[in-house]
Scaffold this motif. Sequence first.
Motif, short mmCIF file in Angstrom:
data_model
loop_
_atom_site.label_atom_id
_atom_site.label_comp_id
_atom_site.label_asym_id
_atom_site.label_seq_id
_atom_site.Cartn_x
_atom_site.Cartn_y
_atom_site.Cartn_z
N ARG A 125 -11.63 -1.70 0.20
CA ARG A 125 -10.74 -1.76 -0.96
C ARG A 125 -9.60 -0.73 -0.83
O ARG A 125 -8.44 -1.05 -1.09
CB ARG A 125 -11.55 -1.48 -2.22
N THR A 160 -5.34 -1.25 -0.31
CA THR A 160 -4.32 -0.58 -1.14
C THR A 160 -3.34 0.19 -0.27
O THR A 160 -2.12 0.14 -0.48
CB THR A 160 -5.00 0.37 -2.14
N GLY A 208 -3.14 5.85 -4.15
CA GLY A 208 -4.58 5.87 -4.35
C GLY A 208 -5.33 6.72 -3.35
O GLY A 208 -6.57 6.70 -3.32
N ASP A 225 -0.94 -2.07 1.56
CA ASP A 225 0.12 -2.56 0.66
C ASP A 225 1.20 -1.51 0.45
O ASP A 225 2.35 -1.86 0.16
CB ASP A 225 -0.48 -2.96 -0.69
N ASN A 226 0.83 -0.24 0.56
CA ASN A 226 1.79 0.85 0.34
C ASN A 226 2.33 1.45 1.64
O ASN A 226 2.91 2.54 1.63
CB ASN A 226 1.14 1.95 -0.50
#
Length: 444
Positions: free
Chosen positions: A410, A414, A371, A417-418
């Motif tokens: 936000r 993300t 993202g 998490d990656n």
Amino acid sequence: MTRSSQAAAIQQIRIGIIGTQTIVDKIMKIIETFPSFDPVPLVFQEEDEAPALAEQIGREVEVLFLSDPSSQRKVKELNRIIIPVHYVPVTDAGLYKALFIAQQKGIMAGGISVDTLTETMVYRTLKDLNLPSVQAITYDGPVYAPKESLIAFHKAYYESGQCSIALTGSQAVAQALTALGIPNEWLLPSDQDIVVSLERALLSTSSRRSREGQIVVGMINIDDFGAQALRRNNEHEVQKLKLDIHRMVLDYVESLDGYFTHLGGDEYLFFTTRGIFERETGGYKTIPLAKDVNKTHGISLSIGMGFGPSASMAGTNARIAMRKSKEVGGNACFIVREDGTLIGPLEMADPVQEVLSFTDAELIKRAEDAGMTSAYLSKLLNQRARSGKYEYKVHELAHLLDITVRSAHRLLQTWLDNDLVEISGIEKVPRGRPRQIFRFSFLE
């Protein structure tokens, strides 16, 4: 991603670095500014170990780079190394620093004994430093003298009282003199000495020679030319500005022995060869054209450079690089190589601490899959190169990416998490909730 994994992904020119720990560490730091090199470092304790280490990696690398002339000579005498072998010379640049330290310690008045350097080099340096009264005795034996001879030379003059400090180009000699209680300074090579030697090593490789004539496509766009034109009093001044910029770009492309064409409006296209472009930019470091235009007219440029085995691929990569430059707000130059590797931003009108960022295609894809758009990645790379910053609080990130704090929260979640981002600390504030500090570890 580490530099070694990046190197494997893009098939750089492998170079074997052999020497003492101190010099190898110094070379490894400087070689970061040479994106073409994939270094393989090996450390020895004694110079006699150099030939065995050279033979060990001689078939895995394209060029060998030794930390000193003595170990290079031992490798050459092996007569089993068929690739180019270079070394870092000891020059009078290292003597300046050693003399400065000796003077600070107040132990130079009694005279100095010097090896490795010639008498002319030593006296020229003393004259430059306005120290003509300092007595200097230089070693006049064989160029590749054994360390025992150098130790005996310095010891004899120290014990006779003719010299109060020894200056040596050999780490082993310096260590031996320290053990004997003889004041000494090791003549370390300067950063510039290493840079020049690495450039010679690069030019000697077969891969580098094969890339010399590779087509390079460049695209230049004037940032916000419409706003610049509105500041002019009349159309005559606008046309003069266009002509001045056209002339400066033409002169720059001429310095690259390139072909130049105006695409219309505020965009230009040029072709040159990779070897010339690398030399003129100091190894992909600076774009003098951008500085000249900014200083003369107060205008910034966005530049995209594309490399490729064909003109079509080079042109496509140049357009991608141009988009990266625009995404960071202009006044930037990026390079996209034939394998998708991204280099940049190069130094433009503003000075930067680290003018080279190095990002491979795999990392770009990983970031975008998580993202992180190319626009965000480009802005982070640009900020990292200009300020060395890779840690942000949420509001700082929001400001950099020109998004709301809520959107920044936000995105960070993300990226956490990656595994693109990690929490490195907490900042306590007098009032309100503590603020988390996020480290973009892949930028380090």
